[in-house]
Enzyme design. Structure first.
Site, PDB file in Angstrom:
ATOM      1  N   HIS A 271      -2.744   7.657   6.709  1.00  0.00           N
ATOM      2  CA  HIS A 271      -1.710   8.528   6.144  1.00  0.00           C
ATOM      3  C   HIS A 271      -2.312   9.857   5.658  1.00  0.00           C
ATOM      4  O   HIS A 271      -1.668  10.902   5.742  1.00  0.00           O
ATOM      5  CB  HIS A 271      -1.029   7.857   4.943  1.00  0.00           C
TER       6      HIS A 271
ATOM      7  N   GLY B 176       0.839  -1.193   0.000  1.00  0.00           N
ATOM      8  CA  GLY B 176       0.000   0.000   0.000  1.00  0.00           C
ATOM      9  C   GLY B 176       0.869   1.236   0.000  1.00  0.00           C
ATOM     10  O   GLY B 176       2.025   1.199   0.453  1.00  0.00           O
TER      11      GLY B 176
ATOM     12  N   CYS C  28       5.725   0.041   7.244  1.00  0.00           N
ATOM     13  CA  CYS C  28       5.377   1.191   6.418  1.00  0.00           C
ATOM     14  C   CYS C  28       6.589   1.544   5.553  1.00  0.00           C
ATOM     15  O   CYS C  28       7.718   1.538   6.062  1.00  0.00           O
ATOM     16  CB  CYS C  28       5.016   2.379   7.314  1.00  0.00           C
ATOM     17  N   LEU C  29       6.346   1.855   4.289  1.00  0.00           N
ATOM     18  CA  LEU C  29       7.471   2.187   3.392  1.00  0.00           C
ATOM     19  C   LEU C  29       8.173   3.471   3.835  1.00  0.00           C
ATOM     20  O   LEU C  29       9.327   3.691   3.481  1.00  0.00           O
ATOM     21  CB  LEU C  29       6.983   2.319   1.948  1.00  0.00           C
TER      22      LEU C  29
ATOM     23  N   HIS D 165      -4.655   1.580   7.328  1.00  0.00           N
ATOM     24  CA  HIS D 165      -3.308   2.154   7.476  1.00  0.00           C
ATOM     25  C   HIS D 165      -3.097   3.271   6.434  1.00  0.00           C
ATOM     26  O   HIS D 165      -2.600   4.352   6.773  1.00  0.00           O
ATOM     27  CB  HIS D 165      -2.293   1.021   7.310  1.00  0.00           C
ATOM     28  N   GLU D 166      -3.509   3.008   5.188  1.00  0.00           N
ATOM     29  CA  GLU D 166      -3.292   4.011   4.124  1.00  0.00           C
ATOM     30  C   GLU D 166      -4.182   5.238   4.323  1.00  0.00           C
ATOM     31  O   GLU D 166      -3.747   6.368   4.109  1.00  0.00           O
ATOM     32  CB  GLU D 166      -3.531   3.394   2.747  1.00  0.00           C
TER      33      GLU D 166
ATOM     34  N   GLN E 134       3.112  10.092   1.069  1.00  0.00           N
ATOM     35  CA  GLN E 134       4.406   9.397   1.182  1.00  0.00           C
ATOM     36  C   GLN E 134       5.341   9.723   0.021  1.00  0.00           C
ATOM     37  O   GLN E 134       6.542   9.485   0.112  1.00  0.00           O
ATOM     38  CB  GLN E 134       4.203   7.876   1.257  1.00  0.00           C
TER      39      GLN E 134
HETATM   40 NI    NI Z   1       2.454   3.414   5.612  1.00  0.00          NI
END
Ligand code: NI
Length: 172
Positions: free
Chosen positions: A140, A45, A94-95, A136-137, A50
């Site tokens: 963000h 995701g 998380c990226l 989660h997304e 991000q």
């Molecule tokens: Ni994340």
């Protein structure tokens, strides 16, 4: 085109992102870039902030089996419209917080409404990993990271590790 992923801490990861107005080719290009960036990472995701774009757009694909058909989902203005009483716990990552993982408890099922890449309204229920990932997304887009669910001490430890990582990367 692949875009660089911001690493926590970064003020752009803490912002409330404004909603998308009309679907445009620019937004469709953004979604394509986000999918390319997510698959390349690799991740399941990615949210627009991000990559430094403060707008309500997320992409996800939680198909994990090798050889399985990819199932890319692009969501603009995604909104959780219903949640289950049942909760589930996943070890999240998380990226924007590379190599750090922690258990987070969230509703096990969610119903999400969004606008797709053609500008059409969509609504769907998610469970399992998909439910965790979509929540989660969406977090963000409200400037919230999974580490915000952890105890302050753990959160500070992870943040310090990320500050160190960013210093190392800046020097390299
Ligand atoms: Ni994340």
């Amino acid at each position: 085109m692949k875009r660089p992923i911001l690493i926590h801490p970064d003020p752009r990861l803490k912002k409330l992102c404004p909603p998308v107005d009309d679907l445009s080719d620019a937004l469709r290009d953004l979604a394509d870039d986000m999918l390319e960036t997510m698959y390349d990472a690799p991740g399941i995701g990615l949210a627009a902030p991000q990559i430094g774009v403060l707008t309500r757009a997320i992409v996800l694909d939680c198909v994990k089996e090798e050889r399985a058909e990819p199932r890319p989902l692009v969501m603009f203005n995604p909104q959780v419209v219903a949640v289950s009483d049942e909760m589930s716990t996943y070890e999240e990552g998380c990226l924007s917080i590379p190599d750090q993982y922690a258990d987070v408890e969230r509703p096990a099922q969610v119903k999400v409404a969004w606008i797709d890449r053609n500008g059409s309204a969509q609504e769907q229920e998610f469970d399992g990993l998909w439910a965790t990932c979509v929540q989660h997304e969406i977090d963000h887009l409200d400037g919230k990271l999974f580490i915000d669910y952890l105890k302050p001490l753990r959160r500070q430890m992870i943040t310090r590790k990320m500050q160190k990582l960013k210093r190392e990367r800046a020097r390299a």
